[in-house]
Design an enzyme around this catalytic site. Structure first.
Site, mmCIF file in Angstrom:
data_model
loop_
_atom_site.group_PDB
_atom_site.id
_atom_site.type_symbol
_atom_site.label_atom_id
_atom_site.label_comp_id
_atom_site.label_asym_id
_atom_site.label_seq_id
_atom_site.Cartn_x
_atom_site.Cartn_y
_atom_site.Cartn_z
ATOM 1 C CE1 TYR A 55 -2.963 3.147 0.791
ATOM 2 C CE2 TYR A 55 -2.397 2.900 3.117
ATOM 3 C CZ TYR A 55 -3.009 3.610 2.095
ATOM 4 O OH TYR A 55 -3.665 4.783 2.393
ATOM 5 C CB SER A 88 4.610 2.120 13.461
ATOM 6 O OG SER A 88 3.329 2.390 13.973
ATOM 7 C CE1 TYR A 103 3.747 -3.612 12.245
ATOM 8 C CE2 TYR A 103 2.534 -2.161 13.723
ATOM 9 C CZ TYR A 103 3.233 -2.369 12.542
ATOM 10 O OH TYR A 103 3.421 -1.324 11.669
ATOM 11 C CE LYS A 125 6.966 -2.051 11.322
ATOM 12 N NZ LYS A 125 7.653 -2.038 10.027
ATOM 13 C CG LEU A 155 -11.657 4.556 11.162
ATOM 14 C CD1 LEU A 155 -12.830 3.801 11.760
ATOM 15 C CD2 LEU A 155 -11.406 5.840 11.953
HETATM 16 P P1 NAD Z 1 1.538 -3.653 3.092
HETATM 17 O O1 NAD Z 1 1.231 -4.994 3.656
HETATM 18 O O2 NAD Z 1 0.629 -3.137 2.042
HETATM 19 O O3 NAD Z 1 3.041 -3.641 2.524
HETATM 20 C C1 NAD Z 1 4.039 -4.495 3.000
HETATM 21 C C2 NAD Z 1 4.590 -5.274 1.801
HETATM 22 O O4 NAD Z 1 5.637 -6.125 2.233
HETATM 23 C C3 NAD Z 1 3.540 -6.158 1.117
HETATM 24 O O5 NAD Z 1 3.591 -5.886 -0.264
HETATM 25 C C4 NAD Z 1 3.992 -7.578 1.437
HETATM 26 O O6 NAD Z 1 3.640 -8.477 0.397
HETATM 27 C C5 NAD Z 1 5.494 -7.392 1.600
HETATM 28 N N1 NAD Z 1 6.173 -8.333 2.497
HETATM 29 C C6 NAD Z 1 5.802 -8.723 3.752
HETATM 30 N N2 NAD Z 1 6.709 -9.554 4.273
HETATM 31 C C7 NAD Z 1 7.705 -9.696 3.339
HETATM 32 C C8 NAD Z 1 8.913 -10.425 3.293
HETATM 33 N N3 NAD Z 1 9.296 -11.195 4.318
HETATM 34 N N4 NAD Z 1 9.690 -10.334 2.188
HETATM 35 C C9 NAD Z 1 9.295 -9.573 1.139
HETATM 36 N N5 NAD Z 1 8.141 -8.867 1.117
HETATM 37 C C10 NAD Z 1 7.360 -8.938 2.213
HETATM 38 O O7 NAD Z 1 1.628 -2.640 4.316
HETATM 39 P P2 NAD Z 1 1.742 -1.063 4.365
HETATM 40 O O8 NAD Z 1 0.570 -0.554 5.098
HETATM 41 O O9 NAD Z 1 2.041 -0.504 3.040
HETATM 42 O O10 NAD Z 1 3.000 -0.923 5.329
HETATM 43 C C11 NAD Z 1 4.320 -0.818 4.839
HETATM 44 C C12 NAD Z 1 5.257 -0.705 6.018
HETATM 45 O O11 NAD Z 1 4.902 0.434 6.807
HETATM 46 C C13 NAD Z 1 5.227 -1.898 6.975
HETATM 47 O O12 NAD Z 1 6.534 -2.135 7.434
HETATM 48 C C14 NAD Z 1 4.343 -1.413 8.121
HETATM 49 O O13 NAD Z 1 4.650 -2.050 9.344
HETATM 50 C C15 NAD Z 1 4.706 0.051 8.165
HETATM 51 N N6 NAD Z 1 3.654 0.895 8.760
HETATM 52 C C16 NAD Z 1 2.385 0.835 8.256
HETATM 53 C C17 NAD Z 1 1.382 1.623 8.840
HETATM 54 C C18 NAD Z 1 -0.051 1.575 8.320
HETATM 55 O O14 NAD Z 1 -0.942 2.058 9.012
HETATM 56 N N7 NAD Z 1 -0.317 1.049 7.123
HETATM 57 C C19 NAD Z 1 1.680 2.436 9.918
HETATM 58 C C20 NAD Z 1 2.986 2.477 10.396
HETATM 59 C C21 NAD Z 1 3.974 1.693 9.798
HETATM 60 C C1 UD1 Z 2 -3.202 0.562 14.270
HETATM 61 C C2 UD1 Z 2 -2.334 -0.117 15.291
HETATM 62 C C3 UD1 Z 2 -0.901 0.327 15.095
HETATM 63 C C4 UD1 Z 2 -0.432 0.038 13.669
HETATM 64 C C5 UD1 Z 2 -1.391 0.670 12.677
HETATM 65 C C6 UD1 Z 2 -1.054 0.244 11.268
HETATM 66 C C7 UD1 Z 2 -3.644 -0.686 17.266
HETATM 67 C C8 UD1 Z 2 -3.898 -0.353 18.694
HETATM 68 N N1 UD1 Z 2 -2.804 0.148 16.621
HETATM 69 O O1 UD1 Z 2 -3.087 1.974 14.456
HETATM 70 O O2 UD1 Z 2 -0.053 -0.347 15.991
HETATM 71 O O3 UD1 Z 2 0.872 0.564 13.437
HETATM 72 O O4 UD1 Z 2 -2.747 0.254 12.976
HETATM 73 O O5 UD1 Z 2 -1.408 -1.069 11.027
HETATM 74 O O6 UD1 Z 2 -4.168 -1.650 16.709
HETATM 75 N N2 UD1 Z 2 -11.333 2.222 14.930
HETATM 76 C C9 UD1 Z 2 -12.683 1.988 15.125
HETATM 77 N N3 UD1 Z 2 -13.254 0.939 14.460
HETATM 78 C C10 UD1 Z 2 -12.541 0.112 13.613
HETATM 79 C C11 UD1 Z 2 -11.153 0.362 13.431
HETATM 80 C C12 UD1 Z 2 -10.583 1.422 14.127
HETATM 81 O O7 UD1 Z 2 -13.347 2.712 15.865
HETATM 82 O O8 UD1 Z 2 -13.125 -0.845 13.043
HETATM 83 C C13 UD1 Z 2 -10.720 3.372 15.629
HETATM 84 C C14 UD1 Z 2 -9.629 2.981 16.600
HETATM 85 O O9 UD1 Z 2 -10.155 2.691 17.848
HETATM 86 C C15 UD1 Z 2 -8.748 4.244 16.573
HETATM 87 C C16 UD1 Z 2 -8.924 4.784 15.155
HETATM 88 O O10 UD1 Z 2 -10.120 4.178 14.643
HETATM 89 O O11 UD1 Z 2 -9.258 5.204 17.464
HETATM 90 C C17 UD1 Z 2 -7.770 4.459 14.229
HETATM 91 O O12 UD1 Z 2 -7.562 3.061 14.245
HETATM 92 P P1 UD1 Z 2 -6.626 2.311 13.186
HETATM 93 O O13 UD1 Z 2 -6.999 2.730 11.806
HETATM 94 O O14 UD1 Z 2 -6.673 0.835 13.486
HETATM 95 O O15 UD1 Z 2 -5.176 2.895 13.449
HETATM 96 P P2 UD1 Z 2 -4.282 2.910 14.767
HETATM 97 O O16 UD1 Z 2 -5.018 2.409 15.938
HETATM 98 O O17 UD1 Z 2 -3.697 4.276 14.886
#
Ligand code: NAD
Ligand code: UD1
Length: 342
Positions: A15, A128, A153, A157, A204
């Protein structure tokens, strides 16, 4: 002029990374994408190539495969690595902690060993805001003590941040950026790339979007008695294209910053769950039914970035507002109701 030319993007079909890949290609970088496609589709990269007019080299494989990494780093003259690869679902990490430590911690150790062997010492890591845990302050600066992390998770990180600090201290050639994302949301404005979660989304906005198109009956709002404007949790939602541009800025900055730097990438604004739902309804014209539910363990009442350090040092701020986020999220969802499988 870019300081680096060829960049390896781990997990680059996902993503956030697909948006970063697009931004880097548009800025003139040559890219090698390594992704095992465990949570992505190669279709995202096909669309990235279409949008940019340039294709990254794509290799399907795992960051834990050392021989493959050695080959890629040498064959393509990689100079820097953007490291996105790894699983990210909090609930799943509680059920399968070893998989999270193997991918996120073990995978990063393997990647860094291969990088050092190939004399590649520049790494941007997808961290994160989860590492801040239950912070004592709501507007979070990078230098505050890291909090109590409640799940594997988040701990994985945090461990990676620490191990990267150790290798930087051991060898002055490393340049490492820890990018702590707040809540990435939205999609590219073309409607061509966006978030395509496997199964029922945990986060969310993807869940709200699925309710809006009738794939789920209603949203459960986790917590309605927080000390916030309407009782629901307040978070910092950042447009994924702004986040992608933050990577470009960090890659440029790290070239002249040996050592390790930490940048929070957020907007500095907080919105409640109900504000987000209303903004989505306004942008989509769809009704999003919801019910008030119990708090979700691990959530905090209010949390948003203090974006001053990134603004000063990266010359980067988020530009897209909540309306743009919702408009772009809805365009992606309505044009691709089945994600990349459509
Ligand atoms: P995502 O799942 O869309 O992207 C991660 C990608 O890594 C995927 O394409 C998956 O196929 C690939 N992958 C997973 N394990 C692998 C491996 N062992 N070898 C090779 N490829 C592998 O997730 P995203 O939301 O785009 O997140 C990207 C990064 O950002 C992640 O490290 C995630 O922890 C971090 N992050 C995401 C969020 C969020 O809310 N989406 C928030 C904070 C940090
Ligand atoms: C969550 C994770 C965080 C991770 C991130 C990306 C938790 C506690 N935190 O972040 O560690 O890095 O996702 O994967 O899981 N909410 C609802 N209903 C829903 C989903 C969410 O009310 O069905 C609310 C939550 O309570 C929160 C807000 O929406 O207040 C945002 O939630 P979310 O999108 O899951 O993000 P984070 O909690 O910030």
């Amino acid at each position: 002029m870019n300081a680096y030319k060829t960049v390896l993007v781990t997990g680059g079909a996902g993503y956030i990374s697909s948006h970063a890949t697009l931004a880097l290609l548009q800025a003139g970088f040559d890219l090698v994408v390594l992704d095992n496609l465990c949570n992505a589709s190669a279709e995202s990269l096909r669309r990235v190539a279409q949008l940019s007019g340039r294709a990254p080299v794509f290799v399907q494989g795992d960051i834990r495969d050392r021989a493959l990494l050695d080959h890629l780093l040498a064959q393509h003259w990689v100079q820097a690595v953007l490291h996105f690869a790894g699983p990210k679902a909090v609930g799943e990490s509680l059920a399968q902690p070893l998989s999270y430590y193997s991918n996120n911690v073990g995978g990063t150790v393997n990647l860094c060993q291969a990088m050092a062997a190939a004399s590649v010492f520049t790494l941007l890591f997808s961290s994160s805001a989860t590492v801040y845990g239950d912070s004592a302050t709501v507007s979070i600066t990078e230098d505050q003590p890291l909090g109590q992390i409640t799940n594997p998770y988040g701990r994985s990180k945090f461990m990676v941040e620490q191990l990267l600090g150790d290798i930087v201290a051991s060898d002055k050639r490393w340049r490492v950026a820890l990018l702590r994302y707040f809540n990435p949301v939205g999609a590219h404005e073309s409607g061509q790339i966006g978030e395509d979660p496997n199964g029922i989304p945990n986060n969310l906005l993807p869940f709200v979007a699925q309710v809006a198109v009738g794939q789920s009956p209603e949203l459960a709002v986790f917590g309605h008695d927080y000390p916030t404007l309407d009782g629901t949790g307040v978070s910092d939602y950042i447009h994924v294209v702004d986040l992608a541009e933050g990577h470009l800025a960090a890659l440029k900055a790290i070239y002249s910053c040996p050592g390790m730097e930490v940048w929070s990438l957020g907007t500095g604004n907080g919105y409640s769950v109900l504000q987000l739902v209303r903004a989505f309804e306004a942008a989509s014209g769809r009704h999003v039914p919801y019910r008030l539910a119990e708090r979700r363990p691990g959530d905090v009442a209010t949390c948003y970035a203090h974006p001053g350090k990134a603004a000063a040092e990266l010359n980067w701020i988020s530009k897209r507002d909540l309306h743009s986020i919702m408009r772009d999220a809805w365009r992606w969802q309505s044009q691709n109701p089945d994600g990349y499988r459509g």
